[in-house]
Design an enzyme around this catalytic site. Sequence first.
Site, short mmCIF file in Angstrom:
data_model
loop_
_atom_site.label_atom_id
_atom_site.label_comp_id
_atom_site.label_asym_id
_atom_site.label_seq_id
_atom_site.Cartn_x
_atom_site.Cartn_y
_atom_site.Cartn_z
N HIS A 1 -2.58 8.53 5.53
CA HIS A 1 -2.78 7.19 4.97
C HIS A 1 -4.25 6.83 5.24
O HIS A 1 -4.93 6.35 4.36
CB HIS A 1 -1.80 6.21 5.58
CG HIS A 1 -1.83 4.86 4.94
ND1 HIS A 1 -1.71 4.68 3.58
CD2 HIS A 1 -1.96 3.61 5.46
CE1 HIS A 1 -1.77 3.39 3.30
NE2 HIS A 1 -1.93 2.72 4.41
N HIS B 1 -9.59 2.75 -0.78
CA HIS B 1 -8.15 2.46 -0.74
C HIS B 1 -7.74 1.85 -2.07
O HIS B 1 -8.08 0.70 -2.36
CB HIS B 1 -7.84 1.53 0.42
CG HIS B 1 -6.38 1.35 0.69
ND1 HIS B 1 -5.39 1.81 -0.16
CD2 HIS B 1 -5.74 0.77 1.73
CE1 HIS B 1 -4.21 1.51 0.34
NE2 HIS B 1 -4.39 0.88 1.49
N PHE C 1 1.35 -3.18 3.98
CA PHE C 1 1.51 -4.55 4.50
C PHE C 1 2.92 -5.00 4.15
O PHE C 1 3.43 -4.69 3.07
CB PHE C 1 0.54 -5.51 3.80
CG PHE C 1 -0.85 -5.51 4.39
CD1 PHE C 1 -1.18 -4.68 5.44
CD2 PHE C 1 -1.80 -6.36 3.89
CE1 PHE C 1 -2.47 -4.70 5.98
CE2 PHE C 1 -3.09 -6.39 4.42
CZ PHE C 1 -3.42 -5.56 5.47
N LYS D 1 -9.16 8.68 1.37
CA LYS D 1 -9.75 7.34 1.27
C LYS D 1 -11.19 7.32 1.77
O LYS D 1 -11.93 6.39 1.48
CB LYS D 1 -8.90 6.34 2.03
CG LYS D 1 -7.52 6.09 1.40
CD LYS D 1 -6.77 4.96 2.09
CE LYS D 1 -5.39 4.72 1.49
NZ LYS D 1 -4.37 5.66 1.98
N CYS E 1 0.82 -1.22 0.00
CA CYS E 1 0.00 0.00 0.00
C CYS E 1 0.84 1.27 0.00
O CYS E 1 0.31 2.37 -0.03
CB CYS E 1 -0.94 -0.01 1.19
SG CYS E 1 -1.93 -1.50 1.23
N GLU F 1 -1.49 5.57 13.07
CA GLU F 1 -1.07 6.79 12.38
C GLU F 1 -1.13 7.97 13.34
O GLU F 1 -0.22 8.82 13.36
CB GLU F 1 -1.95 7.04 11.14
CG GLU F 1 -1.42 8.17 10.27
CD GLU F 1 -2.05 8.21 8.88
OE1 GLU F 1 -2.97 7.43 8.60
OE2 GLU F 1 -1.58 9.03 8.06
#
Lengths: 427, 419
Positions: free
Chosen positions: A317, A354, A413, A349, A177, A328
């Site tokens: 993010h 996403h 990830f 997002k 990501c 975050e």
Amino acid sequence: MSQAVRDHRGRPIVVVTGIGIVTSLGQGKEDNWRNLLAGVSGIRRITRFPTEGLRTQIAGIVDWNSDERYCAPRHSINLAQQSATEAIEQASIGSRGSFPGPLFVANSPAETNWDQRMTVYGDEAGKGLRGYERLVKNAAAGDYLRYFRLFQFASIADTLADEFGTRGQPISLTTACASGATSVQLGAEAIRRGETDAALCIGTDGEICEEMVVRFNLLSALSTQNDDPQGASKPFSKGRDGFVMAEGSATLVLESYEAARARGAKILGVVRSAGERADTFHRTRSKPDGSAIIDCITRAMADAGMTPGDIDYINAHGTSTPENDKMEYLALSAALGDELANTPISSNKSMIGHTLSAAGAIEAAISLLTIQAGVMPPTINCNEQDPNIPMDVVPNESRVQSVNTVMSNSFGFGGQNVCLIFSAEPA
Amino acid sequence: MPRLGDRMNTKQSEVWITGIGLVSSLGEGLDDHWSQLATGNTPAASVDTEDQAPYPVHPIIDFDIAAQIPKRSDQRQMGKWQHLGTYAAGLALDDAGISHNPDLLAATNMIVAAGGGERDLEVDADIMEKIAGVEDFGPILNEALNSELRPTLFLAQLSNLMAGNISIVHGVTDSSRTFMGEESAGVTALETAVAQIRHGQGDLFLVGGAYIAERADMTMLMEFGHTLWQGEHESVWNRESTDGGMIMGSAGAFLILESRQHAESRGVKPYAKVDGIVSDRCTRQPGAARKNADKLFGQLSNEIPVGPLPVLSGCCGVQPQLSEEYEFLKSLNEHGIDAAVRGVTTIFGNTLEAQLPVSFALASLAISRGKFLDPFDESGFEKEFTDIPEHVLLSTWGHWRGECLALIGKPDVPLRGGE
């Protein structure tokens, strides 16, 4: 004069001269920007394939640009072609089919999907055989050169390199990501090395299929709020239960400031820095103390020669998973300290979903539009903000406020984390 | 350890190879490979003609996963491909004295050249059986995927999770990038790391990749293009007069690339240094790859001495690239170079993303031991080379895209493994 085109470390300053975007909110910068400011959601129920039996049945699929039968890498190529065409036209660089620099493409690995697998399976030659023995037999007997080209792992980047006439070997990359941000980082690094005056940086992801949905459901990563698709992505809010998968692409044309000025190009913003730090904790989770993402953010500020007070706004993010949004906030609190309270942050997002491999590039593009317009897109679906995440998340309504410097976070990830900082053209 | 800022306007750093992790169909580690490749006789390739019949492959040796991946919980999160890469990366980190040193690990940048991880082919086979012949198989497919897939399977499939696992298992935590896609991923990974070191964008890099040839899904992919060799193993040069075809090989190869200054400051000796690496692509019209190779040779030629020169070719075996690369290598004599070519793929097979890393490892081995490898076949194309190698030229052309030349040289200091 030469002073002005180098940064505080004597490196060539890297600027952005072209931006292209395609997402579930629209084709092109204008549609996307208008919908982002209006707080529109691009999330809908999935119609590309039957969702019967799937825990998640919603996504930000981009389907309106294609009549052909869905094929994942082909769709990622189509999306990238749209965003890259828009960006190159805006930059007005090179000539048609001849871009004067290297290509960095963030994309999901090209994979054969069930549709193609079953097409091959149905051929005559291997009848009676089972599984891959049958597929191999049919592959060898058949005419599948198109599949050969499409499903090589680097096929997306290679096709784009042909189309846009970029220089040298394209780099096809993944950091999960964070991929889109990594493509910008690699382009900026190449220009800082003085290897090239320009780079084409693309993030693209058009890979939503039934197996992808099942895979992410197995990791309990996706929202299952199927009854309210547009309300499902709610970063930083109570009741957030996972991210919503989406498709899209963004392209940035990067140039050295010196070259861009010399040819009189309009400067859309400056790539001030990139920070990076890999995590060692877990395949899908950050270290509980957040040290890797804190480091990544701190390094980005150090690379730019900035302090927390220099950051005007953060493009989060902000995935809307319980874990990410909490981490975050933790990392930003540590890296920015008291300044975080004065720094608005919002998540694209919440509207786009996403876009996985493309997200970092799309959010970089939106960060630059934010600087240009002096308006911050909101975090929508913020009806009850998580009390444990007390940040100014620009809830629900966009906000007019001059923005000189934006931080854009991407955490992947596999523990790959990238933080980019953009600012307005140096005075 | 903070990352050094880019050093502009200063002399470019020399790039040393200070660690090697190599596992292949032949064996594990440098001594094991050396003992088979420098005996004075033609080495014997390890070939399996059953596993992917009718396509021969060079199978990976058995390796003790627990020696590099001690936790069973980690082992369970990976397939064989990630095991192999994580294992080979661990060997390289050990070899360079980086393992278990938190400061060095935190300053180690990683570029992994990756393909795809494994699917569970049995699960796929079950599902295919279930949905074959059903007109609208969507709902049945959903049900089957829901019940058959497992979370670990997805993680084992993700390309960037080889890098992720290397971080988790070995603690490498500076930058982490994964480049995807066949031979050129290995090429651009090494090329990028070398450029970053030369320009002060990092002093210490772990670069490499892995490939498992015993995978029917990959056999299928390669047969979509009818690119595989069938039947008995043949050396790559013996395939030159035929329609050609690849023999795939399994290997994991990782290198530690380090700036000279950084290596010297921690008292580490090099195996070899990287004198140059250049690459390009073309659309593979007949003759285009050859033209690119000639151009790339021109870019490196200032560094290449005339006279006898060891050459490691990763020639893939697919026509017409096979014949074009063969002709290119023969043409080196027009530049005064007496090439002693070794067809790496004859012994190792085409190891795709790991191909150039394997060649880097073999070249470093030859430089550091002061002796080149024996000819890999009896085609007559591969000449003896009896001098002490000062340089090794590497040629890697992808089976469908990308051409690369690299030059590995001998540093002007005492070498690793030369004793």
